[in-house]
Design a protein around this motif. Structure first.
Motif, short mmCIF file in Angstrom:
data_model
loop_
_atom_site.label_atom_id
_atom_site.label_comp_id
_atom_site.label_asym_id
_atom_site.label_seq_id
_atom_site.Cartn_x
_atom_site.Cartn_y
_atom_site.Cartn_z
N ALA A 115 0.83 -1.21 0.00
CA ALA A 115 0.00 0.00 0.00
C ALA A 115 0.86 1.26 0.00
N ALA A 116 1.96 1.24 0.76
CA ALA A 116 2.86 2.40 0.81
C ALA A 116 3.56 2.60 -0.53
N ARG A 117 3.97 1.50 -1.17
CA ARG A 117 4.62 1.62 -2.48
C ARG A 117 3.64 2.15 -3.52
N ASP A 152 3.02 -7.10 -13.41
CA ASP A 152 2.56 -7.96 -14.52
C ASP A 152 3.72 -8.65 -15.23
N THR A 153 4.96 -8.15 -15.02
CA THR A 153 6.10 -8.77 -15.69
C THR A 153 6.66 -9.95 -14.92
N ILE A 154 6.20 -10.17 -13.69
CA ILE A 154 6.66 -11.31 -12.91
C ILE A 154 6.01 -12.58 -13.46
N ASP A 174 -0.63 -10.33 -4.90
CA ASP A 174 0.19 -9.73 -3.84
C ASP A 174 1.64 -10.18 -3.96
N THR A 175 1.83 -11.46 -4.30
CA THR A 175 3.18 -11.98 -4.47
C THR A 175 3.90 -11.28 -5.61
N LEU A 179 7.29 -9.15 -5.24
CA LEU A 179 8.48 -9.53 -6.00
C LEU A 179 8.94 -8.39 -6.91
N ALA A 180 8.00 -7.63 -7.46
CA ALA A 180 8.37 -6.52 -8.33
C ALA A 180 9.24 -5.50 -7.59
N HIS A 181 9.00 -5.38 -6.28
CA HIS A 181 9.82 -4.47 -5.48
C HIS A 181 11.24 -5.00 -5.30
N PHE A 182 11.35 -6.30 -5.01
CA PHE A 182 12.65 -6.87 -4.71
C PHE A 182 13.41 -7.34 -5.95
N TRP A 183 12.73 -7.48 -7.10
CA TRP A 183 13.34 -8.07 -8.28
C TRP A 183 14.64 -7.38 -8.71
#
Length: 211
Positions: A115-117, A152-154, A174-175, A179-183
């Motif tokens: 939510a913060a991101r 959507d790219t994960i 949610d996953t 993951l998009a944040h950490f990728w």
């Protein structure tokens, strides 16, 4: 029957003492001793294996505003987004997300982080200055904005692992967002690891010679 001693009133800090030259990190302020002790308990039980150097110890102490502290993570998306902006990703253990997990648990932490991101990304879009017209032949200077991965790219075969992963269950959506944040950080780590392995392998050219 043993009687549990009453907790002290007042404001407290959680101390995280890391080995060697890493020093002590203080987190706070916490209102009341039980609040601080609960945070320490969660930090020890839930997230200690996610990045704490071996030999790290935790404790509590009276809050001293003269000493530097890392904040207690907010649950409000706007305030948590501001905390993300103020704290670098390389802050070391216990980083903001680790503290958020200790503060409210894995499931609530993941949702609050996403939510913060989302709030942070919305502010980047709405606060970006509009492109103004320039004289003929002039070129707009490039914007220096944080690159954001699209969930959507994960790959779906990766997000499907959410249903077999240990711990709290997240949906594939949610996953993917998490993951998009950490990728980018994961990819950078793998690239560095692959480069180090390549340079150390027999026959790899090093400064015109071979390793």
């Amino acid at each position: 029957m043993p009687i549990t001693p009453a907790a002290s009133n007042g404001t407290f800090s959680v101390t995280v003492t890391r080995p060697g030259t890493l020093g002590t990190v203080r987190v706070g302020p916490f209102d009341g001793e039980w609040s601080a002790r609960g945070f320490v308990h969660a930090l020890d039980r839930s997230v200690r294996g996610t990045g704490a150097p071996d030999g790290t110890t935790t404790g509590i102490a009276p809050y001293d505003p003269r000493l530097p502290h890392r904040c207690v993570p907010a649950l409000d998306p706007a305030e948590l987004a501001r905390q993300m902006d103020r704290e670098p990703d390389q802050a070391g253990f216990p980083d903001l997300f680790t503290r958020l997990v200790a503060h409210c648990g894995w499931e609530h932490a993941a949702r609050a982080w996403l939510a913060a991101r989302a709030h942070r990304g919305h502010e980047v879009e709405t606060m970006s200055p509009p492109r103004t017209s320039l004289p003929s032949g002039a070129v707009h200077p490039p914007r220096h904005e944080e690159a954001r991965m699209d969930a959507d790219t994960i790959p779906t075969h990766i997000t499907a692992l959410a249903y077999t992963a240990p711990g709290p269950k997240l949906s594939q959506n949610d996953t993917a967002a998490l993951l998009a944040h950490f990728w980018p950080a994961i990819e950078e780590h793998i690239r560095r690891q692959a480069a180090a392995e390549t340079l150390s392998s027999p026959g790899c050219p090093v400064d015109g010679d071979t390793a």
